[in-house]
Design a protein around this motif. Structure first.
Motif, PDB file in Angstrom:
ATOM      1  N   THR A 191      47.437  44.154 -12.404  1.00  0.00           N
ATOM      2  CA  THR A 191      46.051  44.413 -12.772  1.00  0.00           C
ATOM      3  C   THR A 191      45.433  43.143 -13.332  1.00  0.00           C
ATOM      4  O   THR A 191      46.142  42.185 -13.691  1.00  0.00           O
ATOM      5  N   ALA A 192      44.130  43.114 -13.418  1.00  0.00           N
ATOM      6  CA  ALA A 192      43.438  41.950 -13.959  1.00  0.00           C
ATOM      7  C   ALA A 192      43.860  41.720 -15.402  1.00  0.00           C
ATOM      8  O   ALA A 192      44.024  42.672 -16.167  1.00  0.00           O
ATOM      9  N   PRO A 193      44.040  40.468 -15.807  1.00  0.00           N
ATOM     10  CA  PRO A 193      44.461  40.190 -17.186  1.00  0.00           C
ATOM     11  C   PRO A 193      43.351  40.516 -18.173  1.00  0.00           C
ATOM     12  O   PRO A 193      42.170  40.441 -17.854  1.00  0.00           O
ATOM     13  N   THR A 194      43.742  40.885 -19.382  1.00  0.00           N
ATOM     14  CA  THR A 194      42.775  41.098 -20.454  1.00  0.00           C
ATOM     15  C   THR A 194      42.331  39.731 -20.979  1.00  0.00           C
ATOM     16  O   THR A 194      43.159  38.916 -21.383  1.00  0.00           O
ATOM     17  N   LEU A 195      41.035  39.486 -20.963  1.00  0.00           N
ATOM     18  CA  LEU A 195      40.488  38.197 -21.370  1.00  0.00           C
ATOM     19  C   LEU A 195      39.486  38.371 -22.501  1.00  0.00           C
ATOM     20  O   LEU A 195      38.816  39.399 -22.593  1.00  0.00           O
ATOM     21  N   THR A 196      39.384  37.354 -23.347  1.00  0.00           N
ATOM     22  CA  THR A 196      38.270  37.311 -24.291  1.00  0.00           C
ATOM     23  C   THR A 196      37.022  36.882 -23.533  1.00  0.00           C
ATOM     24  O   THR A 196      37.102  36.398 -22.389  1.00  0.00           O
ATOM     25  N   LYS A 197      35.871  37.032 -24.165  1.00  0.00           N
ATOM     26  CA  LYS A 197      34.638  36.621 -23.501  1.00  0.00           C
ATOM     27  C   LYS A 197      34.655  35.130 -23.209  1.00  0.00           C
ATOM     28  O   LYS A 197      34.225  34.691 -22.133  1.00  0.00           O
TER      29      LYS A 197
END
Length: 206
Positions: A191-197
């Motif tokens: 799945t897409a990685p969790t990123l900060t803004k």
């Protein structure tokens, strides 16, 4: 039934501490034997609502199935929910909360409040509106379902591939501002990685 983004429709009465037991007993007599005004603990467990001058409990919810956990939940126990309640009350307007974590699902959502007042009393100023407030009707909107509905209903988005889609809420702190990720359809085993803004804005973005 036709819009999964609408998680629930609710009635939130304003209840003084003196009337708390009456409201709780009435709900129990109507078949909800374990009904109690509740709030979330720091560990996010549902506990009995702490004593306060007024409560704003979920006293009616439709649909009930899938939303059982919120019945009795005191919205006044949460600062973000309480701020929206008060702004709606004081302005006699529909008001949306900031992005919150929904009690029912743990997913990001927003609450839309509409104030209801007693009788035909003068509501020209904030003091009169506070005095005559009966409660609020409430719409619970689940953010990820809005995006899913948009993706599934628009033919062009069904053709898109190779794009991870992130939604941030610019009204809240950056460390909690990520509210939704739609993983690219070409991803099969991850799945897409969790990123900060900040991280999300460092690549090719729109």
């Amino acid at each position: 039934k036709h819009n999964p983004a609408i998680r629930a429709l609710e009635w939130i009465p304003k209840v003084s501490h003196l009337k708390r037991k009456n409201f709780e007993n009435t709900a129990r007599e109507e078949g909800f034997s374990d009904f109690n005004f509740t709030q979330l603990s720091k560990e996010r467990n549902m506990v009995s609502a702490h004593k306060r001058a007024h409560y704003h409990p979920v006293y009616y919810v439709e649909p009930y199935i899938g939303n059982e956990a919120v019945l009795g939940f005191d919205l006044g126990s949460n600062p973000a929910r309480l701020a929206a309640l008060k702004l709606s009350r004081d302005t006699n307007q529909l008001v949306s909360s900031k992005t919150i974590t929904l009690v029912q699902t743990g997913e990001p959502g927003i609450l839309i409040f509409n104030p209801i007042y007693n009788g035909d009393g003068a509501l020209y100023d904030k003091e009169q509106r506070e005095l005559n407030l009966r409660g609020h009707t409430l719409g619970v909107i689940q953010v990820n379902e809005i995006i899913k509905s948009a993706y599934s209903s628009h033919v062009q988005t069904l053709k898109a591939a190779g794009i991870d889609f992130y939604i941030f809420d610019k009204t809240i702190a950056e460390d909690v501002s990520l509210v939704f990720i739609h993983s690219s359809r070409v991803r099969t085993n991850d799945t897409a990685p969790t990123l900060t803004k900040t991280e999300a804005l460092s690549g090719i973005v729109y």
